[in-house]
Motif scaffolding. Structure first.
Motif, mmCIF file in Angstrom:
data_model
loop_
_atom_site.group_PDB
_atom_site.id
_atom_site.type_symbol
_atom_site.label_atom_id
_atom_site.label_comp_id
_atom_site.label_asym_id
_atom_site.label_seq_id
_atom_site.Cartn_x
_atom_site.Cartn_y
_atom_site.Cartn_z
ATOM 1 N N LEU A 23 0.773 -1.265 -0.090
ATOM 2 C CA LEU A 23 -0.080 0.096 0.041
ATOM 3 C C LEU A 23 0.702 1.250 0.009
ATOM 4 N N CYS A 24 1.973 1.171 0.426
ATOM 5 C CA CYS A 24 2.900 2.408 0.468
ATOM 6 C C CYS A 24 4.098 1.974 -0.150
ATOM 7 N N PRO A 25 4.209 2.110 -1.309
ATOM 8 C CA PRO A 25 5.456 1.674 -2.280
ATOM 9 C C PRO A 25 6.511 3.085 -2.176
ATOM 10 N N SER A 26 7.584 2.834 -2.474
ATOM 11 C CA SER A 26 8.580 4.094 -2.520
ATOM 12 C C SER A 26 8.505 4.652 -3.543
ATOM 13 N N VAL A 27 8.894 5.954 -3.829
ATOM 14 C CA VAL A 27 8.895 6.536 -4.813
ATOM 15 C C VAL A 27 9.635 5.769 -6.132
ATOM 16 N N LEU A 28 10.825 5.192 -5.505
ATOM 17 C CA LEU A 28 11.484 4.507 -6.555
ATOM 18 C C LEU A 28 10.705 3.265 -7.290
ATOM 19 N N GLN A 29 9.847 2.634 -6.556
ATOM 20 C CA GLN A 29 9.019 1.493 -7.196
ATOM 21 C C GLN A 29 7.973 2.180 -7.956
ATOM 22 N N LEU A 30 7.285 3.327 -7.543
ATOM 23 C CA LEU A 30 6.392 4.111 -8.455
ATOM 24 C C LEU A 30 6.977 4.118 -9.673
ATOM 25 N N CYS A 31 8.609 4.797 -9.987
ATOM 26 C CA CYS A 31 8.902 4.923 -11.311
ATOM 27 C C CYS A 31 9.070 3.841 -12.038
ATOM 28 N N GLU A 32 9.111 2.584 -11.644
ATOM 29 C CA GLU A 32 9.073 1.437 -12.561
ATOM 30 C C GLU A 32 10.156 1.842 -13.575
ATOM 31 N N VAL A 33 11.462 2.007 -13.456
ATOM 32 C CA VAL A 33 12.577 2.590 -14.158
ATOM 33 C C VAL A 33 12.800 1.162 -15.169
ATOM 34 N N ASP A 34 12.535 0.078 -14.950
ATOM 35 C CA ASP A 34 12.718 -0.993 -15.789
ATOM 36 C C ASP A 34 12.177 -0.891 -17.126
ATOM 37 N N THR A 35 11.176 0.087 -16.968
ATOM 38 C CA THR A 35 10.382 0.257 -18.285
ATOM 39 C C THR A 35 11.228 1.003 -19.355
ATOM 40 N N CYS A 36 12.131 1.533 -19.042
ATOM 41 C CA CYS A 36 13.073 2.458 -19.586
ATOM 42 C C CYS A 36 13.816 1.674 -20.766
#
Length: 315
Positions: A23-36
């Motif tokens: 429920l409280c993901p980190s900001v880095l998790q929200l970024c999902e940088v693996d999609t880059c």
């Protein structure tokens, strides 16, 4: 210590940890940088990786947005600033982007002026689209094309930059699927009960700003097509900010030509002509829409009842 008690304690801690990270993901998790590289950019990834941007839960609205991912919007703190994190695309939209063939410059122009029937943002013609794209020649083709397909608003925040005096949120940057912008305050509807003089000051700013959108950019005129109390924020100093530029028409300035004056229909009907706006050298659309939807006593539902300037004082 009772073994059953220990097991229950461990189980409780484990469940709480799982709930927190779900429920409280980190900001880095929200970024999902693996999609880059199918993403918006990476210029804020270092700060986010160093926990310089932290989600906030200090107000009810921030708690609800951050826990339940309302509209994919999150509230956070970036150093001493309050910011809004916008996750601009759903998983299925990114999956479709991965399957798209990259477009060259001319194909992008044709895409931008095509009539897909579901675009929130309209570029009037190829001349406008050409000038628009050339401004972003410094961006990677992956980042630019993703923004063009998913949400063009961050690009507009670069063109109509708050640093140059435009009443829009400051754009701090990108990381993966997140865009970080200034938290500009509460919705305009929240000042409905303020005294008339404060509301008239806000109304003056709104009219001045939409007139600037029409006249003051060196290259473009931008006409807002979703003017509403929800899309204008007001801070504690009664300074206004337009927080939604995604719904708009962009037209390159041209010399000469006819000025378009919006036709006024019955009081319960609000309409505008995209075709007439694009074919004119300049339109009164921004001023008309502001007066009709925000200031008029007969502003249609669900706008502010009796308009922003309701109950003027007896003078």
């Amino acid at each position: 210590m009772n073994t059953k008690y220990v097991l229950l304690t461990v189980l409780s801690i484990t469940i709480n940890v799982i709930i927190y990270y779900k429920l409280c993901p980190s900001v880095l998790q929200l970024c999902e940088v693996d999609t880059c590289p199918i993403c918006f950019g990476t210029d804020l990834c270092n700060e986010i990786g160093q926990n310089k941007i932290v989600l906030q839960y200090n107000t009810f609205s921030a708690f609800m947005y951050n826990i339940f991912s309302v509209k994919n919007v999150y509230f956070a703190r970036f150093y001493n600033m309050t910011v809004v994190l916008k996750k601009l695309a759903h998983n299925n939209e990114f999956q479709k982007l991965k399957e798209l063939k990259r477009k060259d410059f001319n194909e992008l122009i044709n895409f931008l002026v095509s009539d897909s029937g579901d675009k929130h943002f309209v570029l009037c013609d190829k001349n406008t689209a050409n000038s628009f794209l050339r401004i972003f020649s410094y961006k990677s083709s992956e980042n630019l094309e993703t923004l063009l397909h998913i949400n063009i608003e961050p690009l507009l925040l670069e063109i109509f930059s708050s640093q140059h005096g435009w009443c829009v949120p400051k754009l701090y940057g990108y990381c993966g699927r997140l865009v970080v912008v200034q938290n500009a305050g509460q919705p305009l509807s929240e000042i409905e009960s303020f005294n008339w003089f404060d509301r008239s000051y806000v109304a003056y700013q709104i009219l001045q700003s939409v007139n600037n959108f029409t006249k003051n950019h060196d290259i473009f005129r931008i006409y807002l097509t979703d003017i509403s109390p929800d899309n204008i924020a007001v801070n504690q100093d009664l300074q206004i900010t337009f927080i939604d530029l995604e719904n708009a028409i962009l037209k390159k300035k041209v010399a000469g030509g006819e000025i378009h004056y919006t036709e006024h229909f019955d009081e319960d009907l609000y309409m505008y002509s995209e075709k007439q706006i694009c074919e004119s050298s300049m339109s009164d659309h921004n001023i008309y829409s502001t007066c009709r939807l925000l200031l008029s006593k007969k502003a249609p539902w669900p706008m502010m009842k009796n308009g922003l300037l309701h109950n003027p004082p007896d003078i």
